[in-house]
Design an enzyme around this catalytic site. Structure first.
Site, PDB file in Angstrom:
ATOM      1  N   PRO A  90      20.527   1.752 -30.224  1.00  0.00           N
ATOM      2  CG  PRO A  90      22.164   4.314 -28.847  1.00  0.00           C
ATOM      3  CD  PRO A  90      21.896   2.473 -29.575  1.00  0.00           C
ATOM      4  CD  GLU A 117      29.476   7.583 -24.761  1.00  0.00           C
ATOM      5  OE1 GLU A 117      29.146   8.132 -25.959  1.00  0.00           O
ATOM      6  OE2 GLU A 117      28.163   7.335 -23.464  1.00  0.00           O
ATOM      7  NE  ARG A 154       2.231 -10.820 -29.794  1.00  0.00           N
ATOM      8  CZ  ARG A 154       1.493 -10.427 -30.241  1.00  0.00           C
ATOM      9  NH1 ARG A 154       2.304 -10.535 -32.052  1.00  0.00           N
ATOM     10  NH2 ARG A 154       0.001 -10.466 -30.566  1.00  0.00           N
ATOM     11  CG  ASP A 169      -0.125  -8.715 -33.929  1.00  0.00           C
ATOM     12  OD1 ASP A 169      -1.076  -9.505 -33.381  1.00  0.00           O
ATOM     13  OD2 ASP A 169       0.311 -10.154 -33.909  1.00  0.00           O
TER      14      ASP A 169
HETATM   15 CL1  6GU Z   1      19.145  -1.324 -28.868  1.00  0.00          CL
HETATM   16  N1  6GU Z   1      20.257   0.721 -27.283  1.00  0.00           N
HETATM   17  C1  6GU Z   1      20.115   1.430 -26.322  1.00  0.00           C
HETATM   18  N2  6GU Z   1      21.152   1.394 -25.610  1.00  0.00           N
HETATM   19  N3  6GU Z   1      19.228   2.614 -26.571  1.00  0.00           N
HETATM   20  C2  6GU Z   1      17.934   2.379 -27.211  1.00  0.00           C
HETATM   21  C3  6GU Z   1      18.305   1.240 -28.412  1.00  0.00           C
HETATM   22  C4  6GU Z   1      19.103   0.016 -28.086  1.00  0.00           C
HETATM   23  N4  6GU Z   1      16.964   1.599 -28.853  1.00  0.00           N
HETATM   24  C5  6GU Z   1      16.355   2.202 -28.107  1.00  0.00           C
HETATM   25  N5  6GU Z   1      17.904   2.877 -27.635  1.00  0.00           N
END
Ligand code: 6GU
Length: 246
Positions: A90, A117, A154, A169
Site C-alpha cells: 500500500p 503489517e 483485458r 479506453d
Molecule cells: Cl497493494 N496492499 C494492501 N494491503 N492495501 C492496499 C494495496 C495493497 N493497495 C491499496 N491498498
C-alpha cells in the site's frame, strides 16, 4: 502468459476463474499458478510471520525465507521466461493504465501478496516492481493483485473480443470516453442526442471528441495537461469554457 501468485490465501483467487480471466484461460492465453508460501516455511509450526526486531511495533511481518524459497522454486521452473516480480504494497506507487500496458508485454508475472503489517524489508531484493492500487489500506495484497491481473488480462489480444474497446479506453487514449447511448431513442422522457441518430459521421466524430473533452475537463482536468492538443481540440475546449457548461 504465466502468472504466479504467492499468497497465504490461495482460495481467494477462485473468483478469477470467472469473467475475463476465465475467457483468457479457456483460450489458453494464460496459466495461473497459486503458491501458498506458508507451506514453504522451514520452521516446524509452518509460521509465515514473526514480530519485527526493535519491539514496540504494531504487528507481524512476513518472513523472508518462505518467500525467497518460493521465488527460487518458480525461477528454477521457468528460467527462460521474461518476468516481473511484483510486490503488492500500500505504500508503493499507484498502479495505472500505463503499468498495465507494460505488464501485458511480459511472459510471466509473479505477484507477492503482503499481509499483516507488511514484509521483511529484505524481500524487496527479489522484486522488480512494487505497486499499490490506491491510497487506502486493505488487509492484504490479494484483492490488489486481482485488480491488476484483471486490468492486464483485458489488454491481451483476443480476450475482450473487441480490440476497439481497448484502443478507445479512457486512460489509454489520454481522454475519458464520451457518453454513450443504446436503445431506445427515448426512455422515460430522456432522449438520445439527435446528432447520434443523424448518420452524419463527421458530425458524430466531432460531437464525440467534444463530449470526451468536456468530460475529461470536468472530471480529470490534469489529464488534459499531458495531452498534445490539436487545433480542433483547442477550439472545442474554448467553446466548452465559453458556454460554461462545465
Ligand atoms: Cl497493494 N496492499 C494492501 N494491503 N492495501 C492496499 C494495496 C495493497 N493497495 C491499496 N491498498
Amino acid at each position: 502468459m504465466r502468472i504466479d501468485i504467492l499468497t497465504l490465501f490461495p482460495e481467494m483467487f477462485s473468483s478469477l476463474e470467472q469473467a475475463i480471466l476465465g475467457k483468457a484461460k479457456a483460450k489458453g492465453l494464460v496459466d495461473i499458478y497459486l503458491h501458498n508460501f506458508q507451506e514453504m516455511s522451514d520452521n516446524k509450526q509452518k509460521h509465515a510471520d514473526d514480530y519485527p526486531y526493535g519491539g514496540e511495533s504494531a504487528g507481524m511481518l512476513l518472513l523472508p525465507q518462505p518467500i525467497f524459497d518460493t521465488i527460487d522454486k518458480i525461477q528454477k521452473e521457468t528460467p527462460d521466461l521474461k518476468k516481473r516480480v511484483i510486490l503488492l504494497d500500500p505504500t508503493a506507487q499507484v498502479f495505472n493504465q500505463q503499468k498495465a500496458e507494460e505488464f501485458v508485454k511480459e511472459e510471466q508475472l509473479i505477484f507477492i501478496c503482503g499481509r499483516y503489517e507488511g514484509v521483511d524489508e529484505r524481500v524487496r531484493f527479489l522484486v522488480s516492481d512494487e505497486v499499490s492500487i490506491g491510497d487506502y489500506v486493505l488487509t492484504g495484497g490479494e484483492l490488489a493483485a486481482m485488480v491488476i491481473i484483471d486490468a492486464v488480462m483485458r489488454l491481451f489480444p483476443g480476450v475482450l473480443g473487441n480490440e476497439r474497446s481497448v484502443k478507445c479506453d479512457s486512460y489509454s487514449s489520454g481522454l475519458l470516453e464520451e457518453p454513450q447511448y443504446t436503445r431506445p431513442k427515448e426512455f422515460r422522457g430522456l432522449k438520445v442526442p439527435e446528432v447520434l441518430l443523424s448518420g452524419d459521421h463527421e458530425k458524430i466524430r466531432k460531437w464525440r471528441l467534444k463530449e470526451s473533452l468536456r468530460k475529461t475537463c470536468q472530471r480529470r482536468p490534469k489529464m488534459l495537461e499531458k495531452l498534445a492538443l490539436t487545433a480542433e481540440m483547442k477550439k472545442m475546449l474554448a467553446e466548452i469554457f465559453h458556454t460554461k457548461r462545465i
